[in-house]
Enzyme design. Structure first.
Site, PDB file in Angstrom:
ATOM      1  CD  GLU A 191       4.243   6.914   8.652  1.00  0.00           C
ATOM      2  OE1 GLU A 191       5.272   6.641   9.295  1.00  0.00           O
ATOM      3  OE2 GLU A 191       3.957   6.406   7.568  1.00  0.00           O
ATOM      4  CB  CYS A 237      -3.687   8.790   4.342  1.00  0.00           C
ATOM      5  SG  CYS A 237      -3.573   7.325   5.372  1.00  0.00           S
ATOM      6  CB  CYS A 278      -1.036   0.429  15.898  1.00  0.00           C
ATOM      7  SG  CYS A 278      -2.562  -0.492  15.614  1.00  0.00           S
ATOM      8  CB  CYS A 302      -2.040  -6.278  11.357  1.00  0.00           C
ATOM      9  SG  CYS A 302      -3.718  -5.884  11.845  1.00  0.00           S
ATOM     10  CB  CYS A 329       0.691  -3.489   9.841  1.00  0.00           C
ATOM     11  SG  CYS A 329       0.466  -1.724  10.001  1.00  0.00           S
ATOM     12  N   GLY A 368      -2.423   3.460  13.507  1.00  0.00           N
ATOM     13  CA  GLY A 368      -3.397   3.414  14.597  1.00  0.00           C
ATOM     14  C   GLY A 368      -4.709   2.772  14.204  1.00  0.00           C
ATOM     15  CB  SER A 412      -8.412  -4.204   7.641  1.00  0.00           C
ATOM     16  OG  SER A 412      -8.215  -2.828   7.439  1.00  0.00           O
ATOM     17  CG  HIS A 468      -6.045  -7.776   5.418  1.00  0.00           C
ATOM     18  ND1 HIS A 468      -6.174  -7.012   4.286  1.00  0.00           N
ATOM     19  CD2 HIS A 468      -5.788  -6.903   6.426  1.00  0.00           C
ATOM     20  CE1 HIS A 468      -5.990  -5.739   4.599  1.00  0.00           C
ATOM     21  NE2 HIS A 468      -5.758  -5.648   5.880  1.00  0.00           N
ATOM     22  CG  ASN A 498       3.394  -0.912   0.403  1.00  0.00           C
ATOM     23  OD1 ASN A 498       4.371  -0.808  -0.322  1.00  0.00           O
ATOM     24  ND2 ASN A 498       2.406  -0.040   0.418  1.00  0.00           N
ATOM     25  CB  CYS A 523       0.568   1.577   7.469  1.00  0.00           C
ATOM     26  SG  CYS A 523      -0.762   1.424   6.323  1.00  0.00           S
TER      27      CYS A 523
END
Ligand code: SAH
Length: 346
Positions: A91, A104, A111, A115, A118, A158, A213, A215, A289, A332
């Site tokens: 995507e 994007c 992946c 995480c 995700c 990814g 990233s 976090h 998200n 994502c």
């Protein structure tokens, strides 16, 4: 068959020489592929038919198929689901900003970074994408929207630095002359913190933006939500970021996704401020998200604003990322995941 869309002009020149073609042929071909963005050799109307046949037999011309486009009613963001030649799906997202259109892209099918918050990593890694498959996400979206793409962020599914060589080839083709010629400064590569990859990228001395990233504000907390932190300590990651800035002069962007009760407290903000104060950087706060399979929840607006204020008081440059496309599986990997789940059910 050779993947012609992943070839640089120099490589194409060698290929055409081998085929006994005149020198200008490589440039012509390159222009068809990377500037006019054709999907087949038959569209290359100034090449003779026998030559087109020869090319068809020798080369593969990657053209991703659009399976689905979802347009957000809230902000016009479009999410694209593409099918790759081998049947995998990936995507990409088109976001319209006042400064231009930003795409994007995904750098891998799936992946393996794991995480915790995700969706992209839920089914593991299928395979790396080729440079041509990264490029074609941009090309197909530009053709579909009939508008120029001015910015590209490698922040989809990814880990780009887990697919280093193809990523670099992609950047070269996207920014080089004779193609879309997008400025390096308009490209952002986001990584979960693969230290050798960051250092290698720094040595390339490109003008792209590196987004890290983060976090979490300490190693212990980071390890809990990002397994990659078991391999690379936070201090090593920050050293590599410092090195990137020294080598390129480009300010690092730190991404910090805020999750309720996990990393959004006062102490988190204070620790983060102390950590980043010495660095020349920008912080992008992203209210997490929510992903169906994960139990992370967004903090309320008040908490997000407080967190931002704390960082700002320490002189750190902060923005809160406007949430886009929430109504279209914006986070994502969610669209790919939901598509794969329904395919399985059938
Ligand atoms: N692998 C790269 C790029 C892909 S993810 C990386 O880790 O940076 C792009 C960004 O979105 C990363 O900062 C990632 O941590 C973040 N992200 C992933 N899932 C998210 C979610 N559910 N909510 C908020 N941010 C998320």
């Amino acid at each position: 068959m050779t993947d012609i869309k992943s070839q640089t002009l120099l490589e194409l020149q060698k290929e055409m020489e081998e085929l006994g073609e005149p020198k200008f042929r490589a440039k012509q071909l390159y222009g068809w592929i990377h500037e006019k963005l054709v999907d087949s050799f038959d569209e290359m109307s100034n090449l003779s038919k026998p030559l087109r046949e020869k090319l068809k037999n020798r080369y593969e011309l990657t053209a991703l198929e659009i399976v689905k486009v979802q347009k957000s009613k809230q902000d016009g963001t479009c999410k694209f689901l593409f099918r790759l030649p081998d049947g995998n799906v990936i995507e990409s997202v088109l976001m319209k900003y006042y400064y231009g259109n930003s795409v994007c892209i995904s750098s891998q099918a799936g992946c393996r970074m794991g995480c915790r918050f995700c969706a992209s990593t839920l089914n593991g890694l299928e395979r790396n994408l080729r440079a041509s498959e990264m490029l074609d996400q941009v090309y197909q979206i530009q053709k579909w929207s009939k508008e120029r793409v001015s910015n590209v962020v490698v922040m989809g599914t990814g880990e780009p630095l887990d697919n280093y060589d193809e990523l670099l080839c992609f950047i070269q083709l996207l920014t080089g002359e004779g193609g879309l010629h997008i400025s390096q400064r308009n490209i952002t590569v986001s990584t979960c913190g693969i230290v050798p990859g960051i250092r290698r990228l720094a040595d390339e001395k490109l003008q792209i933006t590196l987004a890290l990233s983060l976090h979490a504000s300490n190693q212990e907390k980071r390890r809990k939500i990002m397994p990659v932190a078991n391999k690379y300590e936070l201090s090593e990651v920050l050293d590599a970021c410092r090195y990137y800035f020294e080598q390129t002069g480009r300010r690092i962007t730190f991404e910090y996704s805020l999750a309720d009760g996990i990393n959004d407290g006062r102490e988190d903000a204070e620790e983060l401020a102390a950590l980043l104060k010495p660095l020349n950087c920008h912080v992008n706060l992203i209210p997490i998200n929510p992903v169906r399979e994960r139990d992370f929840v967004q903090p309320d607006d008040h908490t997000v604003t407080n967190f931002k204020n704390k960082l700002e008081k320490s002189g750190i440059n902060v923005t809160i990322r406007r949430e886009m496309g929430r109504d279209i599986d914006g986070a994502c990997g969610q669209l790919r995941k939901s598509y794969m789940d329904t395919e399985k059910v059938r």
